[in-house]
Design a protein around this motif. Structure first.
Motif, PDB file in Angstrom:
ATOM      1  N   UNK A 192     -33.037 -34.696  -0.464  1.00 31.44           N
ATOM      2  CA  UNK A 192     -34.224 -34.536   0.371  1.00 31.44           C
ATOM      3  C   UNK A 192     -34.781 -33.117   0.296  1.00 31.44           C
ATOM      4  N   UNK A 193     -33.907 -32.116   0.434  1.00 29.59           N
ATOM      5  CA  UNK A 193     -34.429 -30.746   0.380  1.00 29.59           C
ATOM      6  C   UNK A 193     -34.823 -30.373  -1.049  1.00 29.59           C
ATOM      7  N   UNK A 231     -32.012 -23.766   3.756  1.00 32.88           N
ATOM      8  CA  UNK A 231     -32.226 -25.214   3.752  1.00 32.88           C
ATOM      9  C   UNK A 231     -30.983 -25.941   3.242  1.00 32.88           C
ATOM     10  N   UNK A 232     -30.377 -25.392   2.223  1.00 27.12           N
ATOM     11  CA  UNK A 232     -29.225 -26.025   1.579  1.00 27.12           C
ATOM     12  C   UNK A 232     -28.045 -26.159   2.541  1.00 27.12           C
ATOM     13  N   UNK A 233     -27.774 -25.116   3.302  1.00 31.59           N
ATOM     14  CA  UNK A 233     -26.610 -25.149   4.189  1.00 31.59           C
ATOM     15  C   UNK A 233     -26.885 -25.843   5.523  1.00 31.59           C
ATOM     16  N   UNK A 234     -28.133 -26.242   5.764  1.00 29.00           N
ATOM     17  CA  UNK A 234     -28.429 -26.927   7.027  1.00 29.00           C
ATOM     18  C   UNK A 234     -27.962 -28.376   7.039  1.00 29.00           C
ATOM     19  N   UNK A 252     -18.144 -30.244   5.420  1.00 26.76           N
ATOM     20  CA  UNK A 252     -19.553 -30.206   5.012  1.00 26.76           C
ATOM     21  C   UNK A 252     -19.906 -28.843   4.420  1.00 26.76           C
ATOM     22  N   UNK A 253     -19.519 -27.776   5.109  1.00 29.06           N
ATOM     23  CA  UNK A 253     -19.873 -26.432   4.668  1.00 29.06           C
ATOM     24  C   UNK A 253     -19.103 -26.021   3.418  1.00 29.06           C
ATOM     25  N   UNK A 254     -17.820 -26.358   3.368  1.00 27.47           N
ATOM     26  CA  UNK A 254     -17.026 -26.009   2.194  1.00 27.47           C
ATOM     27  C   UNK A 254     -17.502 -26.777   0.962  1.00 27.47           C
ATOM     28  N   UNK A 255     -17.849 -28.025   1.152  1.00 21.23           N
ATOM     29  CA  UNK A 255     -18.359 -28.823   0.041  1.00 21.23           C
ATOM     30  C   UNK A 255     -19.649 -28.200  -0.491  1.00 21.23           C
ATOM     31  N   UNK A 256     -20.525 -27.804   0.427  1.00 19.34           N
ATOM     32  CA  UNK A 256     -21.783 -27.182   0.019  1.00 19.34           C
ATOM     33  C   UNK A 256     -21.544 -25.834  -0.653  1.00 19.34           C
ATOM     34  N   UNK A 257     -20.579 -25.086  -0.147  1.00 18.70           N
ATOM     35  CA  UNK A 257     -20.339 -23.754  -0.676  1.00 18.70           C
ATOM     36  C   UNK A 257     -19.590 -23.724  -1.994  1.00 18.70           C
ATOM     37  N   UNK A 258     -18.699 -24.691  -2.203  1.00 20.60           N
ATOM     38  CA  UNK A 258     -17.826 -24.645  -3.376  1.00 20.60           C
ATOM     39  C   UNK A 258     -18.265 -25.554  -4.528  1.00 20.60           C
ATOM     40  N   UNK A 259     -18.846 -26.702  -4.224  1.00 16.08           N
ATOM     41  CA  UNK A 259     -19.116 -27.687  -5.281  1.00 16.08           C
ATOM     42  C   UNK A 259     -20.145 -27.243  -6.325  1.00 16.08           C
TER      43      UNK A 259
END
Length: 336
Positions: A192-193, A231-234, A252-259
């Motif tokens: 979406x973003x 936007x990405x981390x929201x 959620x945050x670790x997946x966004x930060x590491x993947x």
């Protein structure tokens, strides 16, 4: 290890896998329960190895590397600095680790590398004229601080009882189901973003910085404009509404930060030893960096197929993409 057993190289030395991209066996009819179970539980699959690894990291970080909620009831530089240092260390370890092995030591040279070229070191498009230097700058000076800020606000909200809370002991099935859905929600939120920042001015003002990486490497994953980082981390905001445990938000945050390190690594497989390999499963997103207007999401939810932007790497997909772009130009009043 001979990568030509798994793919082919063109005249420029660029490598493409023989196996075409296919949607995951979720949104298919008739249903394929056995195929779904193999995909969900098998290796490689939905859980193993990557999502299980991100969850394991999240659990360890939540239990041992995060201050108590009691401590985080008030904003203080001390505990926020600890989270910042932890996120920075994880980023350097993972992104830097991929980069060291594949791009500095070049342990497997260009075997399974989609683009035969190495990152630019003398290109005025990039800050300092160096692709890796720019990528590291935006990752460490923007992504990590914004990730930390979003995380700090999240813990403060939990600590003060402002968010709907669920405990494993009271709702174990719901708790586990929500954990399993976190990567899928991450994918939907990303789509979406991602579509949003590909629109007109937002692309040129915000997302173009990330797309300078036509030939991405690990550090390209979080090399974004600060607006895009926010936007990405929201994606974690969903847990502000859906009853969750802090561990769900951490995942959620670790997946966004590491993947993003894995999804931008630039190699289809990482050779471990001899015939042993780890599938990075990032060709889908590599094609987005190559062609810009395809594969905005990932394979688990076939949004690109539904909206006509799917590309599987084949010549047939090239033709479909060319017709779609040509039609778009005519719609906007452009010429052929």
């Amino acid at each position: 290890m001979d990568d030509t057993l798994y793919g082919k190289r063109d005249k420029r030395g660029n490598w493409t896998p023989n196996k075409k991209l296919q949607r995951s066996p979720i949104f298919v009819w008739p249903a394929q329960p056995l195929k779904f179970l193999r995909w969900f539980l098998g290796y490689p699959g939905y859980l193993w190895p990557w999502n299980a690894g991100y969850f394991a990291a999240s659990l360890i970080v939540w239990l041992y590397l995060t201050p108590s909620l009691e401590t985080m009831r008030e904003f203080h530089a001390q505990w926020i600095s600890l989270i910042l240092a932890r996120n920075a260390a994880l980023t350097v370890a993972l992104y830097g680790g991929f980069h060291l092995v594949l791009y500095v030591m070049r342990r497997q040279q260009t075997k399974f590398k989609y683009n035969a070229k190495w990152p630019d070191v003398d290109n005025p498009t990039f800050m300092f004229g160096n692709q890796n230097a720019e990528n590291i700058f935006w990752t460490m000076c923007s992504a990590v601080p914004i990730w930390t800020a979003v995380e700090a606000v999240t813990w403060w909200l939990y600590a003060n009882g402002y968010l709907p809370y669920v405990d494993f002991a009271e709702h174990p099935v719901y708790f586990v189901a929500l954990l399993i859905l976190v990567p899928a929600w991450r994918e939907l939120h990303f789509y979406l973003i991602h579509r949003l920042i590909h629109m007109g001015p937002l692309y040129h003002w915000v997302h173009k910085l990330h797309h300078n990486n036509v030939n991405p490497g690990p550090w390209s994953g979080l090399s974004m404009h600060p607006v895009e980082h926010f936007l990405y981390f929201t994606g974690v905001v969903t847990h502000f509404v859906v009853p969750s445990h802090p561990l769900h938000s951490m995942f959620q945050l670790m997946h966004a930060g590491l993947s993003p390190a894995k999804s931008h690594v630039g190699f289809d497989k990482m050779v471990v030893d001899g015939d042993r390999m780890i599938d990075t499963d990032n060709y889908y997103h590599y094609l987005h960096h190559k062609y810009f207007e395809v594969n905005y999401g990932e394979k688990r939810i076939p949004l690109d197929e539904w909206f006509g932007t799917f590309h599987d790497g084949s010549p047939e997909s090239d033709e479909v993409m060319a017709r779609r772009i040509k039609a778009k130009k005519y719609t906007r009043g452009g010429s052929a």
